[in-house]
Design an enzyme around this catalytic site. Structure first.
Site, PDB file in Angstrom:
ATOM      1  N   GLU A  67       0.795  -1.170   0.049  1.00  0.00           N
ATOM      2  CA  GLU A  67      -0.195   0.061   0.157  1.00  0.00           C
ATOM      3  C   GLU A  67       1.000   1.354  -0.059  1.00  0.00           C
ATOM      4  O   GLU A  67       1.943   1.221   0.751  1.00  0.00           O
ATOM      5  CB  GLU A  67      -0.805   0.011   1.115  1.00  0.00           C
TER       6      GLU A  67
ATOM      7  N   HIS B 208      -8.022  -3.277   0.167  1.00  0.00           N
ATOM      8  CA  HIS B 208      -6.784  -2.176   0.055  1.00  0.00           C
ATOM      9  C   HIS B 208      -5.993  -2.455   1.477  1.00  0.00           C
ATOM     10  O   HIS B 208      -5.439  -1.426   1.790  1.00  0.00           O
ATOM     11  CB  HIS B 208      -7.263  -0.902  -0.165  1.00  0.00           C
TER      12      HIS B 208
END
Length: 345
Positions: free
Chosen positions: A132, A289
């Site tokens: 990320e 995510h």
């Protein structure tokens, strides 16, 4: 990360006699013949198919495989599920996935009988990494993405189990303040990155963890990602920002999107993480995510592909700072033992 930010990524079977399909031709019709094919004595409707008997595939086993594939192509979804269930194989997925799964089961069994001493071509371990990174809404071209979560999922390709995981947040230094868009997308808070180590310290911990697993020394392994950007962009940019040379163990990797598309014969548009899971009959598990949750779900896809007979191989590399494809025909090679890269001058 996936592409909401506007990017690409965002029992011993060899000892058993494999059932041999039988095809019985009926009397010729006006132009073409029709056949009824049977797998284990069960009829399936079908029409004529042609096989080649030349070249390297002249061995009778390949003719049997071709006949079996022809029968499988004419099976209904219910017949496919029944046959898969009979062999205690996964029955979830769309029809094309079920056909591919059953074909690879028969192919594997027949080739194992032909070459009982066949060598396992898989890596011992696959390290799934899904970074990320800092981001802004609209993904402006000039924005420098910095890694803020470094997850690794260690998949044992022999047991097909996730053996261990690693996760650390990373403190960004160029854009130290996370955007509201980034916080909402990743679920990573400003406090979490403020308390985290900078990238060089986190990379050192990752490498120490990988060394503790004897990767590249005792065990052959490779990196696997969901797309090209994790290695070719995020890690590449981060190493430049942190004034580190690019780590040698991450110069080649498996892009599972390419592997999935080539194996199941689907277009690139159907290789997003959520679509791959859906087509394989699985739901996303966790928070989208989250780097660690994304990595675990990518590992689930890799496991299903291995179960379906896919040989996951390195298919991309970074060479001279440029992303390049790697031919799947090359011999299987593992990544080198992880070492902390030197500083850039």
């Amino acid at each position: 990360m996936e592409d909401e930010r506007g990017r690409e990524h965002g029992g011993d079977a060899a000892q058993q006699k494999t059932p041999r399909p039988e095809c019985e031709e009926s009397r010729p019709l006006s132009v073409e013949k029709k056949q009824r094919c049977r797998l284990d004595g069960k009829d399936t409707d079908g029409s004529k198919f042609i096989t080649s008997n030349g070249g390297d595939f002249s061995d009778p086993v390949y003719k049997e495989i071709a006949m079996t594939n022809g029968c499988i192509n004419r099976m209904s979804k219910e017949e496919l599920r029944a046959k898969l269930s009979e062999f205690k194989l996964e029955t979830r997925g769309v029809k094309d996935v079920l056909k591919k799964r059953l074909k690879n089961y028969y192919k594997k069994q027949k080739l194992m009988l032909k070459e009982s001493n066949a060598v396992d071509s898989y890596y011992d371990y696959i390290c799934i990494i899904d970074f990320e990174a800092t981001c802004e809404e609209g993904n402006p071209a000039e924005f420098l993405h910095e890694i803020i979560e470094f997850p690794v999922v260690l998949l044992n390709t022999h047991s097909l189990e996730i053996e261990d995981t690693f996760q650390q947040y990373v403190r960004p230094e160029v854009n130290s303040q996370l955007s509201e868009f980034c916080i909402g997308l990743t679920g990573i808070t400003q406090d979490q990155v403020d308390r985290a180590d900078a990238f060089p310290q986190v990379l050192k911990k990752v490498i120490e963890w990988m060394k503790s697993k004897e990767l590249g020394t005792k065990y052959k392994y490779c990196i696997l990602t969901d797309g090209s950007w994790d290695m070719s962009k995020f890690l590449n940019i981060q190493c430049q920002l942190s004034r580190l040379k690019y780590p040698s163990f991450a110069k080649k990797w498996i892009n599972i999107r390419k592997s999935y598309g080539n194996f199941y014969k689907v277009p690139r548009s159907q290789t997003k993480l959520t679509i791959m899971l859906e087509k394989l009959g699985m739901d996303y598990d966790g928070r989208p995510h989250s780097g660690l949750d994304d990595s675990k779900n990518i590992a689930r896809i890799a496991v299903r592909m291995l179960q379906d007979g896919c040989e996951l191989r390195i298919n991309e590399k970074l060479h001279g700072g440029q992303l390049m494809s790697v031919s799947s025909s090359l011999p299987v090679e593992g990544a080198p033992a992880p070492q902390m890269p030197h500083s850039r001058k």
